[in-house]
Design an enzyme around this catalytic site. Structure first.
Site, mmCIF file in Angstrom:
data_model
loop_
_atom_site.group_PDB
_atom_site.id
_atom_site.type_symbol
_atom_site.label_atom_id
_atom_site.label_comp_id
_atom_site.label_asym_id
_atom_site.label_seq_id
_atom_site.Cartn_x
_atom_site.Cartn_y
_atom_site.Cartn_z
ATOM 1 N N ASP A 10 0.849 -1.196 0.000
ATOM 2 C CA ASP A 10 0.000 0.000 0.000
ATOM 3 C C ASP A 10 0.889 1.254 0.000
ATOM 4 O O ASP A 10 0.882 2.022 0.946
ATOM 5 C CB ASP A 10 -0.943 -0.002 1.229
ATOM 6 N N HIS A 242 9.758 -0.268 9.229
ATOM 7 C CA HIS A 242 8.714 -1.299 9.257
ATOM 8 C C HIS A 242 8.829 -2.228 8.048
ATOM 9 O O HIS A 242 9.281 -3.360 8.149
ATOM 10 C CB HIS A 242 7.316 -0.646 9.264
HETATM 11 C C1 BDR Z 1 2.692 -0.345 8.768
HETATM 12 O O1 BDR Z 1 1.618 0.587 8.575
HETATM 13 C C2 BDR Z 1 1.868 1.402 7.462
HETATM 14 O O2 BDR Z 1 1.649 2.739 7.788
HETATM 15 C C3 BDR Z 1 3.304 1.191 7.075
HETATM 16 O O3 BDR Z 1 3.461 1.279 5.668
HETATM 17 C C4 BDR Z 1 3.603 -0.205 7.571
HETATM 18 O O4 BDR Z 1 3.261 -1.178 6.611
HETATM 19 C C5 BDR Z 1 3.371 -0.052 10.102
HETATM 20 O O5 BDR Z 1 2.472 -0.267 11.163
HETATM 21 CA CA CA Z 2 2.881 -0.592 4.242
#
Ligand code: BDR
Ligand code: CA
Length: 316
Positions: A10, A242
């Protein structure tokens, strides 16, 4: 031998870093990008995935996926984290290419059958496309090499609620389907991603090293908005790594320590989106975890090695 991966995503500032990392990694062969709502609406996620492949100069199919959660009410896209364009409001020019005509779920099913037992799905967003692919063809659960997902938290608090991580709370029903299907899942959650941070200098080094492509420049520009969010919200210099941590896991799993756990997801109430991890084989008075598949839950990470792998992959 290279590892064949599908990235379900995403994009998303940290998704961009993960995708560029995968494109640059000689250990990986990216078969496709499949898109989902999450950080942005799905149409924008698709446009952004096309932009990322063009910035990196990589010809990879992009297939659009789910626009809303399977059952739960949609949450508004977090434009205060990723900007309204998903890339920190850098307003990068529109892509020239177009998405594949197939749905993300169909693309996943097709590729898994094309390369039986060879495909790893790396999921960087809410998990609706994986749930839909399983519904379309349940046999893929036996044919996928591994699902490595960024999401959830075991002992670490959540980042959207006290217990819920963003990707899981965005589609808790889909996440529960993915954790209870009979494929091998590895959960790269907040227990490890909150142990890894990068800062402006780290990205500046990647930008300086990236002389033939625009990936470094793109990442540097987009991440400034993300850095501002961390500064203003948590008083932190830099940001967590992340999504790119899942790509590192796909390349070098020994950078992480894992523990076996049976994961169920709370799908309603105040705990919605919580990943509840039970000890395999332990008897509980309620049977939500009984006879369910065992997930590889990441609980520790060698942050220094992880960052060094990212830097060297970008030649920095
Ligand atoms: C996840 O949430 C999204 O905002 C980031 O892309 C990542 O996949 C982190 O909690
Ligand atoms: Ca993400």
């Amino acid at each position: 031998m290279t590892r064949k991966i599908i990235i379900d995503t995403d994009p998303g500032i940290d998704d961009a870093m993960a995708i560029f990392l995968a494109f640059n990694a000689p250990q990986l062969d990216v078969l496709a990008l499949t898109t989902t709502f999450g950080n942005v609406a799905v149409e924008l996620a698709t446009k952004n995935a096309l932009i990322l492949s063009e910035v990196a100069g990589v010809n990879v199919p992009v297939a659009q996926g789910v626009a809303v959660p399977l059952v739960a009410a949609p949450l508004p896209p977090p434009d205060f984290v990723h900007g309204s364009d998903g890339f920190g409001n850098i307003n990068w020019p529109a892509p020239k290419g177009q998405a594949d005509e197939r749905s993300a779920a169909q693309m996943i099913v097709d590729l898994v059958h094309q390369y039986p037992n060879q495909v790893t799905i790396v999921a960087l967003g809410p998990l609706g496309n994986l749930a839909k692919a399983l519904a379309l063809d349940p046999s893929i659960a036996e044919l996928v090499d591994e699902v490595i997902l960024m999401g959830g938290a075991d002992k670490e608090p959540g980042n959207v609620s006290p217990v819920a991580e963003a990707n899981i709370i965005n589609d808790p029903h889909a996440a529960d389907i993915v954790f209870t299907a009979s494929w091998q899942v590895t959960m790269v959650g907040l227990d490890v991603t909150h142990r890894v941070m990068i800062n402006d200098k780290f990205l500046d080094n990647i930008r300086q090293a990236d002389t033939d492509k625009q990936c470094g420049e793109f990442l540097y520009q987009a991440t400034q908005f993300y850095f501002n969010f961390y500064q203003q919200t948590f008083d932190i210099e830099g940001c967590y790594v992340h999504d790119a941590s899942t790509i590192v896991y796909a390349i070098a799993p020994d950078i992480f320590t894992t523990t076996p756990g049976v994961v169920r997801v709370a799908t309603e109430g105040v705990a919605i989106g919580q990943t509840i991890v039970a000890t395999p084989g332990k008897h509980y008075a309620v049977n939500f975890w009984q006879d369910k598949p065992v997930t590889n839950v990441c609980v520790g990470v060698d942050s220094e090695r992880l960052l060094s792998l990212i830097a060297t992959t970008f030649n920095a």
